[in-house]
Design a protein around this motif. Structure first.
Motif, PDB file in Angstrom:
ATOM      1  N   UNK A 429      -5.580   8.608  36.459  1.00  0.00           N
ATOM      2  CA  UNK A 429      -4.186   8.160  35.627  1.00  0.00           C
ATOM      3  C   UNK A 429      -3.430   7.288  36.541  1.00  0.00           C
ATOM      4  N   UNK A 430      -3.379   6.199  35.966  1.00  0.00           N
ATOM      5  CA  UNK A 430      -2.584   5.149  37.043  1.00  0.00           C
ATOM      6  C   UNK A 430      -1.486   4.754  35.878  1.00  0.00           C
ATOM      7  N   UNK A 431      -0.131   5.170  36.544  1.00  0.00           N
ATOM      8  CA  UNK A 431       0.923   5.028  35.579  1.00  0.00           C
ATOM      9  C   UNK A 431       2.309   4.477  36.061  1.00  0.00           C
ATOM     10  N   UNK A 432       3.424   4.337  35.671  1.00  0.00           N
ATOM     11  CA  UNK A 432       4.565   4.105  36.196  1.00  0.00           C
ATOM     12  C   UNK A 432       5.188   2.806  36.022  1.00  0.00           C
ATOM     13  N   UNK A 433       6.265   2.635  36.576  1.00  0.00           N
ATOM     14  CA  UNK A 433       7.110   1.431  36.527  1.00  0.00           C
ATOM     15  C   UNK A 433       6.517   0.088  37.405  1.00  0.00           C
ATOM     16  N   UNK A 460      -3.750   5.331  31.355  1.00  0.00           N
ATOM     17  CA  UNK A 460      -2.372   4.793  31.479  1.00  0.00           C
ATOM     18  C   UNK A 460      -1.515   4.902  30.587  1.00  0.00           C
ATOM     19  N   UNK A 461      -0.167   4.967  31.207  1.00  0.00           N
ATOM     20  CA  UNK A 461       1.303   4.857  30.293  1.00  0.00           C
ATOM     21  C   UNK A 461       2.010   3.631  31.049  1.00  0.00           C
ATOM     22  N   UNK A 462       2.908   3.665  29.995  1.00  0.00           N
ATOM     23  CA  UNK A 462       4.221   2.876  30.275  1.00  0.00           C
ATOM     24  C   UNK A 462       4.032   1.418  30.783  1.00  0.00           C
ATOM     25  N   UNK A 463       4.825   1.183  32.003  1.00  0.00           N
ATOM     26  CA  UNK A 463       4.614  -0.290  32.408  1.00  0.00           C
ATOM     27  C   UNK A 463       3.349  -0.741  33.006  1.00  0.00           C
ATOM     28  N   UNK A 464       2.807   0.232  33.462  1.00  0.00           N
ATOM     29  CA  UNK A 464       1.482   0.174  34.107  1.00  0.00           C
ATOM     30  C   UNK A 464       0.580  -0.323  33.123  1.00  0.00           C
ATOM     31  N   UNK A 465       0.655   0.337  32.097  1.00  0.00           N
ATOM     32  CA  UNK A 465      -0.365  -0.091  30.711  1.00  0.00           C
ATOM     33  C   UNK A 465      -0.234  -1.516  30.565  1.00  0.00           C
ATOM     34  N   UNK A 466       1.134  -1.890  30.578  1.00  0.00           N
ATOM     35  CA  UNK A 466       1.345  -3.507  30.027  1.00  0.00           C
ATOM     36  C   UNK A 466       0.777  -4.209  31.048  1.00  0.00           C
ATOM     37  N   UNK A 529      -9.575  21.861  40.314  1.00  0.00           N
ATOM     38  CA  UNK A 529     -11.116  21.631  40.509  1.00  0.00           C
ATOM     39  C   UNK A 529     -11.499  20.201  40.087  1.00  0.00           C
ATOM     40  N   UNK A 530     -10.674  19.749  38.984  1.00  0.00           N
ATOM     41  CA  UNK A 530     -11.384  18.518  38.204  1.00  0.00           C
ATOM     42  C   UNK A 530     -11.406  17.380  39.278  1.00  0.00           C
ATOM     43  N   UNK A 531     -12.384  16.617  39.000  1.00  0.00           N
ATOM     44  CA  UNK A 531     -12.627  15.137  39.768  1.00  0.00           C
ATOM     45  C   UNK A 531     -11.649  14.087  39.226  1.00  0.00           C
ATOM     46  N   UNK A 532     -10.514  14.336  39.376  1.00  0.00           N
ATOM     47  CA  UNK A 532      -9.427  13.289  38.703  1.00  0.00           C
ATOM     48  C   UNK A 532      -8.605  13.126  39.970  1.00  0.00           C
ATOM     49  N   UNK A 533      -7.573  11.934  39.707  1.00  0.00           N
ATOM     50  CA  UNK A 533      -6.477  11.970  40.619  1.00  0.00           C
ATOM     51  C   UNK A 533      -5.432  10.803  39.863  1.00  0.00           C
ATOM     52  N   UNK A 534      -4.333  10.684  40.432  1.00  0.00           N
ATOM     53  CA  UNK A 534      -3.186  10.000  39.574  1.00  0.00           C
ATOM     54  C   UNK A 534      -2.596   9.112  40.561  1.00  0.00           C
ATOM     55  N   UNK A 535      -1.855   8.146  40.211  1.00  0.00           N
ATOM     56  CA  UNK A 535      -1.094   7.093  41.004  1.00  0.00           C
ATOM     57  C   UNK A 535      -0.082   6.447  40.147  1.00  0.00           C
ATOM     58  N   UNK A 536       1.070   6.284  40.999  1.00  0.00           N
ATOM     59  CA  UNK A 536       2.066   5.292  40.447  1.00  0.00           C
ATOM     60  C   UNK A 536       2.386   4.265  41.436  1.00  0.00           C
ATOM     61  N   UNK A 537       1.672   3.289  41.490  1.00  0.00           N
ATOM     62  CA  UNK A 537       1.575   2.288  42.338  1.00  0.00           C
ATOM     63  C   UNK A 537       2.980   1.505  42.650  1.00  0.00           C
ATOM     64  N   UNK A 538       3.671   1.142  41.642  1.00  0.00           N
ATOM     65  CA  UNK A 538       4.595   0.528  41.728  1.00  0.00           C
ATOM     66  C   UNK A 538       6.054   1.250  41.377  1.00  0.00           C
ATOM     67  N   UNK A 539       6.047   2.372  41.300  1.00  0.00           N
ATOM     68  CA  UNK A 539       7.139   3.463  40.819  1.00  0.00           C
ATOM     69  C   UNK A 539       8.472   2.924  41.326  1.00  0.00           C
ATOM     70  N   UNK A 540       9.456   3.382  40.574  1.00  0.00           N
ATOM     71  CA  UNK A 540      10.832   3.194  41.201  1.00  0.00           C
ATOM     72  C   UNK A 540      11.650   4.138  40.654  1.00  0.00           C
ATOM     73  N   UNK A 541      11.567   5.147  39.548  1.00  0.00           N
ATOM     74  CA  UNK A 541      12.827   6.073  39.234  1.00  0.00           C
ATOM     75  C   UNK A 541      12.407   7.295  39.683  1.00  0.00           C
TER      76      UNK A 541
END
Ligand code: SF4
Length: 634
Positions: A429-433, A460-466, A529-541
């Protein structure tokens, strides 16, 4: 702007602050026009290094107290608070604020739902009754032979507990995989109502209250979970029921979606009602409209001021969350009418036009009329960047089910199978501002390209998606950028390697997807246990911190970029970045570099694959009858 200031502005190196060509073009125009944006302010205002490390406390008037980042255990606050207490309290208050923002939004959606069901609001209805029935069954509410209104009423009553119940588990605890829930119960972090969790977290972070970083973090987890599996999840589910569950829709993104128009067209538009008016979205509200209705999206968080610099926006309506106060000044410079529409979010210098769900058109028609008025009186020349990208948006947990399994056998089984056979290495999941402290969109785009190249499916969600949509990765054709396994799956299904799930409250869809992956089997017993990871590479809030903490508490390795409010190698740091994982949850990670971020996430996914015994073959071994007999004999 005076000449001295203009000279300072000229020092902004535009190509170093954004990779968005449209935003860069508008920043050049802003400088020519003498208009200031957040990019300029960020260049001038260096981040406070003590605050950035979370090494200061202003929780009482014996302070504020400032500890040293270089020697964090060298001194304590006047009250005796250690660096771990101070940092964990500051962190907790970010979680409380972020959770309050999401849950307040969710509660508003639930109240809207109640009024629609009670027939008090005529302009909305239940658009997805099937989803309402599914949800009711999931919550244990009888649906057989009952009127939809009666079911809806019971759903409202049950979901209300998400916010107000004093004791007991929130309704969506039912959705959490059993082993994950067991971990939470053992840790005492299954959320009660969000109001209670936020209240308790604020109490415990008051001066002289909870002064053990591990205990404070426990309540941070409980509060954040009340957001992810509570307030945000209710907001998403209710929005789907009221406005329709998203299904893929083709839509355009970037400032090229703005139109100059001409008076003749406007005359025609006026004669025919609203036709001819150009409605575009921005930031997360825009992401909602993009995914649900295919309404074009003009730009993410760091582009909102730049969009106004075009001069082509006649009116802008804002509601809640992530709305820069600086918009009021930029709007004033270009004559754009800026309206706040929610009493929770007013801005000095903007007009306030309350949006009442009972009479929505009073607000929206007024904005349109005033936009037409501003259009007729446009004085400044327009400059609209030509850039725009087309893509497929509007994925939802339900659609992923259908897309992978078809109408009659919709399930996550094909996803799990492709992870097990190694075509898909894992899911990220790559998300965030976006954040002016880093080059806009660059970290998002480089990270995602690196992940898909390594066969990792990205949601993805939010500004990352855009950001990724602007880079053209929302077309199925972009599968050519993916590794061979992921590419094969994308081409077979006809989907892009990057799936947009909506706005930042819709991160709850990612939690639901994780729960489904566990439920479908073969990938372990808990989300951890899942082979998953998340990131908010440009977060701010602060909301991003709440989201990060609910993913970590749910079992997901979550990496943040830009900066992290912590001093490394302190006890609190070790707890967030490792200790929580030892308790059966996930853990935090940090790096500002997208390639290192990808490396960390891939290494974590590979470690999870290894623990599941999936590190051997990449291809699924088909079990024939002889092999089956051998297995049975053994
Ligand atoms: Fe200083 Fe303690 Fe007061 Fe914080 S609570 S400002 S550390 S005295």
């Amino acid at each position: 702007m005076d000449n001295e200031k203009k000279k300072e502005r000229a020092s902004l190196k535009i190509n170093e602050v954004t990779t968005c060509k449209a935003t860069a073009q508008m920043l050049e125009k802003a400088e020519r026009d003498g208009v200031e944006t957040a990019f300029h302010r960020a260049a001038e205002m260096k981040a406070c290094p003590i605050g950035a490390d979370s090494a200061c406390c202003k929780h009482c008037a014996m302070g504020p107290c400032r500890l040293s980042s270089k020697d964090p255990y060298g001194k304590v606050g006047v009250c005796g608070a250690t660096i771990d207490t101070i940092m964990s309290r500051n962190f907790a208050r970010m979680v409380a604020s972020g959770t309050a923002a999401h849950t307040d939004h969710g509660l508003s959606m639930l109240e809207l739902f109640r009024d629609v069901v009670d027939g008090k609001i005529a302009d909305y209805g239940i658009k997805d009754p099937l989803k309402l029935e599914d949800l009711a069954r999931e919550l244990g509410i009888e649906t057989e032979g009952r009127e939809i209104e009666a079911i809806a009423h019971d759903v409202y009553q049950d979901l209300k507990r998400t916010y107000v119940q004093l004791e007991g588990e929130i309704p969506f605890a039912k959705r959490v995989p059993e082993k994950t829930l067991e971990t939470w119960r053992k840790q005492g972090i299954v959320p009660r109502g969000a109001m209670r969790e936020v209240m308790e977290l604020m109490t415990r972070t008051h001066m002289g209250m909870d002064q053990h970083y591990e205990n404070i973090t426990k309540q941070s987890s409980r509060t954040a979970l009340a957001d992810g599996w509570g307030g945000s999840m209710v907001a998403t589910e209710i929005s789907d029921i009221l406005f329709g569950t998203p299904t893929p829709v083709q839509a355009e993104v970037n400032m090229g979606v703005l139109k100059a128009d001409d008076p003749a067209l406007l005359e025609e538009a006026r004669a025919a009602g609203a036709k001819g008016l150009n409605l575009v979205g921005m930031c997360c509200s825009g992401a909602e409209m993009l995914g649900r209705h295919g309404i074009p999206h003009a730009g993410n968080f760091m582009s909102t001021e730049a969009v106004l610099v075009t001069g082509a926006v006649d009116a802008m309506g804002v509601d809640i969350q992530c709305i820069k106060q600086g918009l009021a000044k930029v709007a004033q410079c270009y004559g754009t009418r800026l309206f706040t529409t929610n009493t929770r979010c007013r801005i000095e210098g903007a007009d306030h036009l309350p949006f009442e769900e009972h009479e929505p058109r009073v607000c929206t028609d007024t904005i349109v009329r005033l936009a037409i008025d501003r259009f007729k009186n446009r004085k400044l020349p327009l400059e609209i960047p030509r850039f725009k990208s087309i893509g497929v948006h509007g994925f939802s947990h339900e659609y992923i089910n259908y897309m992978l399994g078809g109408t009659f056998r919709g399930s996550y089984r094909p996803l799990n199978d492709n992870i097990i056979n190694g075509r898909i290495r894992g899911v990220a999941g790559v998300v965030g501002c976006t954040n002016p402290r880093v080059k806009q969109d660059w970290v998002h785009v480089e990270l995602v390209k690196e992940l898909i190249k390594n066969d990792i499916l990205v949601v993805q969600t939010g500004c990352s998606q855009v950001a990724l949509a602007k880079a053209g990765l929302y077309l199925p054709e972009s599968a050519y950028l993916a590794g061979p396994g992921l590419r094969e799956v994308c081409e077979a299904v006809g989907m892009p390697p990057v799936l947009g799930l909506g706005s930042c409250v819709d991160n709850s869809r990612i939690l639901t997807a994780c729960a489904e992956m566990v439920r479908n089997g073969g990938l372990g017993q808990s989300i951890a246990d899942l082979p998953v990871a998340g990131a908010a590479p440009e977060w701010m809030s602060e909301k991003a911190i709440a989201i990060g903490q609910y993913f970590v508490a749910s079992g997901v390795y979550t990496v943040f970029g830009v900066t992290f409010p912590i001093i490394e190698e302190t006890k609190f740091h070790q707890h967030l970045f490792g200790g929580l994982e030892e308790l059966g949850m996930g853990k935090w990670g940090f790096t500002a570099d997208p390639y290192e971020m990808a490396r960390l996430m891939i290494a974590h996914i590979d470690a999870k694959r290894k623990a599941l015994g999936l590190d051997k073959g990449r291809e699924r071994v088909l079990v024939d009858m002889a092999a089956r007999r051998e297995m049975e004999a053994a």
